[in-house]
Design an enzyme around this catalytic site. Structure first.
Site, PDB file in Angstrom:
ATOM      1  CE  LYS A  13      -2.313  -0.789   3.792  1.00  0.00           C
ATOM      2  NZ  LYS A  13      -1.897  -2.121   4.275  1.00  0.00           N
ATOM      3  NE  ARG A  88      -4.099   0.952  10.770  1.00  0.00           N
ATOM      4  CZ  ARG A  88      -2.974   0.362  10.418  1.00  0.00           C
ATOM      5  NH1 ARG A  88      -2.854  -0.934  10.486  1.00  0.00           N
ATOM      6  NH2 ARG A  88      -1.950   1.090  10.000  1.00  0.00           N
ATOM      7  NE  ARG A 127       8.909  -4.506   4.854  1.00  0.00           N
ATOM      8  CZ  ARG A 127       7.723  -4.180   5.355  1.00  0.00           C
ATOM      9  NH1 ARG A 127       7.638  -3.608   6.532  1.00  0.00           N
ATOM     10  NH2 ARG A 127       6.624  -4.433   4.689  1.00  0.00           N
ATOM     11  NE  ARG A 162       9.514  -1.769  10.793  1.00  0.00           N
ATOM     12  CZ  ARG A 162       8.468  -1.432  10.057  1.00  0.00           C
ATOM     13  NH1 ARG A 162       8.617  -0.664   9.011  1.00  0.00           N
ATOM     14  NH2 ARG A 162       7.262  -1.851  10.380  1.00  0.00           N
ATOM     15  NE  ARG A 173       2.615  -5.751  11.170  1.00  0.00           N
ATOM     16  CZ  ARG A 173       3.709  -5.447  10.485  1.00  0.00           C
ATOM     17  NH1 ARG A 173       4.857  -5.999  10.793  1.00  0.00           N
ATOM     18  NH2 ARG A 173       3.647  -4.582   9.497  1.00  0.00           N
TER      19      ARG A 173
END
Ligand SMILES: [Zn+2]
Length: 320
Positions: A13, A88, A127, A162, A173
């Protein structure tokens, strides 16, 4: 162009929002950025948000909505915006709709960016970023290979993950997304705003699909998709339908006029009958008065207790 991009974490996104910003020259409104900025500037909403965050609470939807509202009053949103990170859940979506309605800037499109969970997990859990220059890599991408060091920086620092991006957190999540955010798909489809794109492909292909989806009618609003391969008819079609609709209305109107004549005749006949019957209603009222009188008699005779409700009593008198 007032757009919401809908998609799970890792669906791209953020990246695609930036592409749309460049392409259409409309700003990206990120609720995270708005919050940070408002807190930094110490605005009333920022102070409220800071209080909530310091006491470990979630920032109230009304505060976030207030910030979006403030942002929309700036002139750069006149031609549109891309909303990022909001809504959300259904409550937020409803509140957002109400607020955008009030300011006269309702959403024009919602694009669902679909990526399967295996790919999402790979994207997020894979990532890594450079602690020096911030470049983001993915350990699953071919270009990086097995060397987890930044190729941009001369000193080639080791890439870091992260804390939010570890596999366990990712699964959580994604579950939160499925439970809270996924219901928005049906919500926006119902509003005639939804477009769905395959966001599994590479970034450029997704951008192409996204731009194309924005020029298409929303899901469930038109079944002309097969014809719409030729671009121009898309816009010409609606007026034609309007004309057709007007014709329909016209033909429909013709029929009732005939009927009206019929009903006029009928009503004239009815009036005659009614005139003859004029004595009848009088009889009825007399009858009612008689019933009333009987009831009065009944109440005075039968020493009913005051606690009894009147209705059942009346029913019993009718039965007599
Ligand atoms: Zn670097």
């Amino acid at each position: 162009m007032r757009i919401v991009l809908l998609g799970a974490p890792g669906s791209g996104k953020g990246t695609q929002s930036q592409r749309l910003v460049q392409r259409f020259g409309i700003p990206q409104i990120s609720t995270g950025d708005l919050l940070r900025s408002a807190v930094k500037r110490g605005t009333p909403l920022g102070i409220a948000a800071k209080d909530a965050m310091q006491s470990g609470k979630l920032v109230d939807d009304s505060i976030v909505l207030g910030m979006i509202r403030e942002r929309l009053s700036q002139s750069d949103t006149a031609t549109g915006f891309i909303l990022d990170g909001f809504p959300r859940n259904l409550a937020q979506a409803n509140a957002l709709d109400a607020m955008l309605g009030e300011v006269g800037q309702p959403l024009t499109a919602v694009v669902l960016m679909e990526v399967d969970n295996v790919e999402l997990t790979r994207r997020i859990a894979g990532r890594r970023s450079c602690p020096n220059c911030g470049t983001v890599y993915n350990i699953y991408s071919m270009t990086l290979g097995s060397d987890l060091r930044c190729t941009n920086c001369a000193e080639r620092p080791a890439l870091v993950q992260r804390p939010d991006d570890n596999e366990e957190t990712v699964i959580h999540r994604l579950r939160v997304y499925d439970e809270q955010t996924r219901p928005l798909v049906a919500y926006y489809r119902g509003k005639g705003l939804l477009r769905t794109i395959d966001a599994q492909a590479d970034v450029d292909a997704v951008t192409t699909a996204l731009v194309s989806a924005l020029s298409q009618p929303a899901e469930g609003t038109a079944r002309r998709k097969r014809v719409s391969g030729k671009a121009p008819p898309k816009r010409k079609a609606p007026p034609k339908r309007k004309v057709a609709a007007k014709r329909k209305v016209a033909t429909k109107r013709k029929v009732p006029t005939k009927r009206k004549v019929a009903t006029k005749r009928q009503s004239a006949a009815k009036r005659k009958v009614a005139a003859k019957r004029k004595t009848a209603p009088a009889r009825k009222t007399v009858a009612r008065r008689k019933v009333g009188a009987r009831r009065k008699l009944a109440t005075s005779r039968g020493k009913r207790s005051a606690s009894r409700s009147r209705r059942p009593a009346r029913k019993s008198t009718r039965r007599r």
